[in-house]
Design a protein around this motif. Structure first.
Motif, PDB file in Angstrom:
ATOM      1  N   CYS A  92      -0.091   1.014   1.302  1.00 20.45           N
ATOM      2  CA  CYS A  92      -1.410   0.433   1.019  1.00 20.45           C
ATOM      3  C   CYS A  92      -2.548   1.306   1.534  1.00 20.45           C
ATOM      4  N   LEU A  93      -3.674   1.213   0.848  1.00 22.20           N
ATOM      5  CA  LEU A  93      -4.940   1.741   1.335  1.00 22.20           C
ATOM      6  C   LEU A  93      -5.963   0.615   1.249  1.00 22.20           C
ATOM      7  N   TRP A  94      -6.754   0.471   2.299  1.00 18.07           N
ATOM      8  CA  TRP A  94      -7.807  -0.547   2.317  1.00 18.07           C
ATOM      9  C   TRP A  94      -9.148   0.163   2.414  1.00 18.07           C
ATOM     10  N   ILE A  95      -9.979  -0.023   1.399  1.00 17.41           N
ATOM     11  CA  ILE A  95     -11.229   0.724   1.286  1.00 17.41           C
ATOM     12  C   ILE A  95     -12.408  -0.244   1.227  1.00 17.41           C
ATOM     13  N   ASP A 131       0.517   5.686  -9.262  1.00 15.64           N
ATOM     14  CA  ASP A 131      -0.436   4.680  -9.714  1.00 15.64           C
ATOM     15  C   ASP A 131      -0.450   3.497  -8.742  1.00 15.64           C
ATOM     16  N   TYR A 132      -1.396   2.616  -8.917  1.00 22.31           N
ATOM     17  CA  TYR A 132      -1.560   1.504  -7.981  1.00 22.31           C
ATOM     18  C   TYR A 132      -1.932   0.212  -8.702  1.00 22.31           C
ATOM     19  N   GLU A 133      -1.667  -0.880  -8.047  1.00 22.45           N
ATOM     20  CA  GLU A 133      -2.241  -2.180  -8.385  1.00 22.45           C
ATOM     21  C   GLU A 133      -3.314  -2.461  -7.335  1.00 22.45           C
ATOM     22  N   TYR A 134      -4.222  -3.385  -7.638  1.00 21.48           N
ATOM     23  CA  TYR A 134      -5.285  -3.631  -6.662  1.00 21.48           C
ATOM     24  C   TYR A 134      -5.683  -5.097  -6.582  1.00 21.48           C
ATOM     25  N   LEU A 135      -6.191  -5.451  -5.436  1.00 24.79           N
ATOM     26  CA  LEU A 135      -6.915  -6.699  -5.194  1.00 24.79           C
ATOM     27  C   LEU A 135      -8.263  -6.299  -4.620  1.00 24.79           C
ATOM     28  N   LEU A 151      -8.091  -3.384  -1.819  1.00 25.67           N
ATOM     29  CA  LEU A 151      -6.734  -3.167  -1.337  1.00 25.67           C
ATOM     30  C   LEU A 151      -5.930  -2.505  -2.452  1.00 25.67           C
ATOM     31  N   LEU A 152      -5.558  -1.243  -2.247  1.00 25.64           N
ATOM     32  CA  LEU A 152      -4.731  -0.515  -3.200  1.00 25.64           C
ATOM     33  C   LEU A 152      -3.276  -0.622  -2.770  1.00 25.64           C
ATOM     34  N   ILE A 153      -2.396  -0.987  -3.709  1.00 23.37           N
ATOM     35  CA  ILE A 153      -0.984  -1.186  -3.404  1.00 23.37           C
ATOM     36  C   ILE A 153      -0.159  -0.260  -4.296  1.00 23.37           C
ATOM     37  N   PHE A 154       0.519   0.696  -3.684  1.00 24.67           N
ATOM     38  CA  PHE A 154       1.334   1.674  -4.403  1.00 24.67           C
ATOM     39  C   PHE A 154       2.806   1.259  -4.336  1.00 24.67           C
ATOM     40  N   ASP A 155       3.633   1.811  -5.238  1.00 21.25           N
ATOM     41  CA  ASP A 155       5.060   1.494  -5.204  1.00 21.25           C
ATOM     42  C   ASP A 155       5.832   2.441  -4.292  1.00 21.25           C
ATOM     43  N   LYS A 156       5.143   3.361  -3.659  1.00 21.58           N
ATOM     44  CA  LYS A 156       5.718   4.261  -2.668  1.00 21.58           C
ATOM     45  C   LYS A 156       4.650   4.543  -1.618  1.00 21.58           C
ATOM     46  N   LYS A 157       4.930   5.429  -0.678  1.00 24.30           N
ATOM     47  CA  LYS A 157       3.960   5.692   0.382  1.00 24.30           C
ATOM     48  C   LYS A 157       2.610   6.083  -0.204  1.00 24.30           C
ATOM     49  N   ALA A 158       1.560   5.469   0.317  1.00 27.74           N
ATOM     50  CA  ALA A 158       0.209   5.702  -0.212  1.00 27.74           C
ATOM     51  C   ALA A 158      -0.202   7.159  -0.038  1.00 27.74           C
ATOM     52  N   PRO A 159      -0.807   7.755  -1.069  1.00 27.65           N
ATOM     53  CA  PRO A 159      -1.238   9.159  -0.965  1.00 27.65           C
ATOM     54  C   PRO A 159      -2.501   9.278  -0.123  1.00 27.65           C
ATOM     55  N   PHE A 160      -2.752  10.458   0.382  1.00 29.54           N
ATOM     56  CA  PHE A 160      -3.995  10.720   1.096  1.00 29.54           C
ATOM     57  C   PHE A 160      -5.102  11.022   0.084  1.00 29.54           C
ATOM     58  N   ILE A 161      -6.199  10.293   0.172  1.00 31.89           N
ATOM     59  CA  ILE A 161      -7.364  10.530  -0.682  1.00 31.89           C
ATOM     60  C   ILE A 161      -8.554  10.754   0.250  1.00 31.89           C
ATOM     61  N   PRO A 162      -9.155  11.933   0.238  1.00 33.30           N
ATOM     62  CA  PRO A 162     -10.274  12.226   1.146  1.00 33.30           C
ATOM     63  C   PRO A 162     -11.405  11.212   0.998  1.00 33.30           C
ATOM     64  N   LYS A 309      16.511  -7.748   9.265  1.00 32.85           N
ATOM     65  CA  LYS A 309      17.624  -8.025  10.164  1.00 32.85           C
ATOM     66  C   LYS A 309      18.763  -8.696   9.405  1.00 32.85           C
ATOM     67  N   GLY A 310      19.964  -8.155   9.581  1.00 36.65           N
ATOM     68  CA  GLY A 310      21.134  -8.753   8.957  1.00 36.65           C
ATOM     69  C   GLY A 310      21.367  -8.288   7.522  1.00 36.65           C
ATOM     70  N   THR A 311      20.593  -7.323   7.019  1.00 36.24           N
ATOM     71  CA  THR A 311      20.767  -6.842   5.652  1.00 36.24           C
ATOM     72  C   THR A 311      20.668  -5.331   5.636  1.00 36.24           C
ATOM     73  N   ASP A 312      20.925  -4.759   4.472  1.00 41.93           N
ATOM     74  CA  ASP A 312      20.760  -3.314   4.286  1.00 41.93           C
ATOM     75  C   ASP A 312      19.449  -3.002   3.595  1.00 41.93           C
ATOM     76  N   TRP A 313      18.588  -4.009   3.463  1.00 40.90           N
ATOM     77  CA  TRP A 313      17.344  -3.833   2.716  1.00 40.90           C
ATOM     78  C   TRP A 313      16.441  -2.845   3.431  1.00 40.90           C
ATOM     79  N   ASP A 314      15.856  -1.951   2.670  1.00 43.34           N
ATOM     80  CA  ASP A 314      14.933  -0.967   3.248  1.00 43.34           C
ATOM     81  C   ASP A 314      13.955  -0.550   2.168  1.00 43.34           C
ATOM     82  N   GLU A 315      12.692  -0.557   2.511  1.00 38.14           N
ATOM     83  CA  GLU A 315      11.685  -0.122   1.553  1.00 38.14           C
ATOM     84  C   GLU A 315      11.375   1.334   1.754  1.00 38.14           C
TER      85      GLU A 315
END
Length: 315
Positions: A92-95, A131-135, A151-162, A309-315
């Protein structure tokens, strides 16, 4: 009508509850009542009184209090959407987008944001960034000027935007990007940020409620300085009929369903209960009662990781 807080409500395993799944958080509500239906809605303007057969009209008169109630509901909806879509703050990025001069025109704010979003999309695609979705939520600053929290929401680690790039795309004044990596509950954090106002600013803008003891809380957002904040006071500064937030098409809604309390608890066995409150409404004259229980659960994660906890789930 007497309203009481109740501890340890007796909810049986086969009692039905309403479950609302919102990303890492789940709300479970239970209601028990003994009243029968007394009216039936006929259309948007009329209802029938079942005991007498009378047809009556709804009172659609709108007051400022009604409008504030609507904004508060929108804030709750926004909080739930944030929780449903933000499961890893690294994505996420919050602007914050503000004007250099005062702007009290909601139409201008939404128009300027639309242009900014188009420009940001072009920048993202041109630089092969995800790409992103936003609120986007709109609020009033203490000086009265409207501005936007995006609030920008990406499907992977948010990119750096100057920040200079963001400012050049915004063109209306100032911008600031904040990190959310240490925020545990992003929905609660941002909704409090949007709704609350410092005590000094609330007094200056004449937006205090009558009972100040109930609405003043210690600021938990600022570690450097402890201030007093007035819950929801910022909402009173918004124009009448103001639309608090907008979202992109890909934003997910919370998943809502009914099930037994036993099945809900089985599904939440790896989650932690973070909040519970029960209210009982009693009318001794009519023998009416209603018991309402609300619980919030949060997924447990292994310390220092995003693995549940208790699962193999990982983002």
């Amino acid at each position: 009508m007497k309203i009481e807080n109740v501890e340890n409500p007796l909810i049986k395993a086969n009692d039905f509850v309403k479950v609302k799944e919102m990303g890492n958080f789940t709300e479970v509500t239970y209601s028990k009542f003994n009243s029968r239906q007394t009216i039936q809605k006929l259309n948007a303007n009329e209802y029938a009184v079942l005991d007498t057969g009378e047809i009556k009209s709804f009172n659609h008169s709108e007051t400022r209090a009604d409008d504030l109630s609507s904004v508060s509901k929108s804030l709750k909806k926004l909080r739930e959407l944030i929780c449903a879509n933000v499961t890893d703050t690294r994505k996420c990025l919050w602007i914050c987008l503000t004007y250099s001069e005062n702007n009290s025109d909601p139409y201008r704010l939404y128009t300027d944001f639309k242009k900014f979003n188009i420009g940001l999309k072009r920048y993202i695609h041109k630089n092969n960034l995800p790409d992103y979705e936003y609120l986007v939520a709109m609020e009033a600053q203490s000086r009265g000027s409207l501005h936007a929290h995006l609030l920008l929401i990406f499907d992977k680690k948010a990119p750096f935007i100057p920040n200079d790039t963001i400012a050049a795309l915004w063109k209306q004044g100032f911008c600031k990007t904040k990190s959310l990596k240490n925020v545990d509950n992003v929905g609660a954090y941002l909704s409090a940020y949007l709704g609350d106002l410092s005590l000094d600013d609330a007094i200056k803008n004449n937006v205090l409620n009558d009972n100040i003891k109930e609405i003043v809380t210690t600021n938990e957002r600022d570690e450097k300085e402890s201030k007093f904040y007035v819950k929801g006071a910022r909402l009173r500064m918004l124009p009448k009929g103001f639309r608090l937030f907008r979202k992109s098409k890909g934003i997910k809604e919370p998943v809502i369903y009914e099930t037994t309390n036993f099945e809900a608890m089985q599904k939440l066995e790896s989650s932690e209960l973070t909040f519970e409150k029960t209210i009982q409404l009693i009318n001794e004259n009519t023998n009416y009662y209603n018991v309402f229980n609300r619980r919030y659960y949060k997924k447990k994660f292994l310390k220092g990781t995003n693995k549940q906890k208790g699962t193999d789930w990982d983002e």
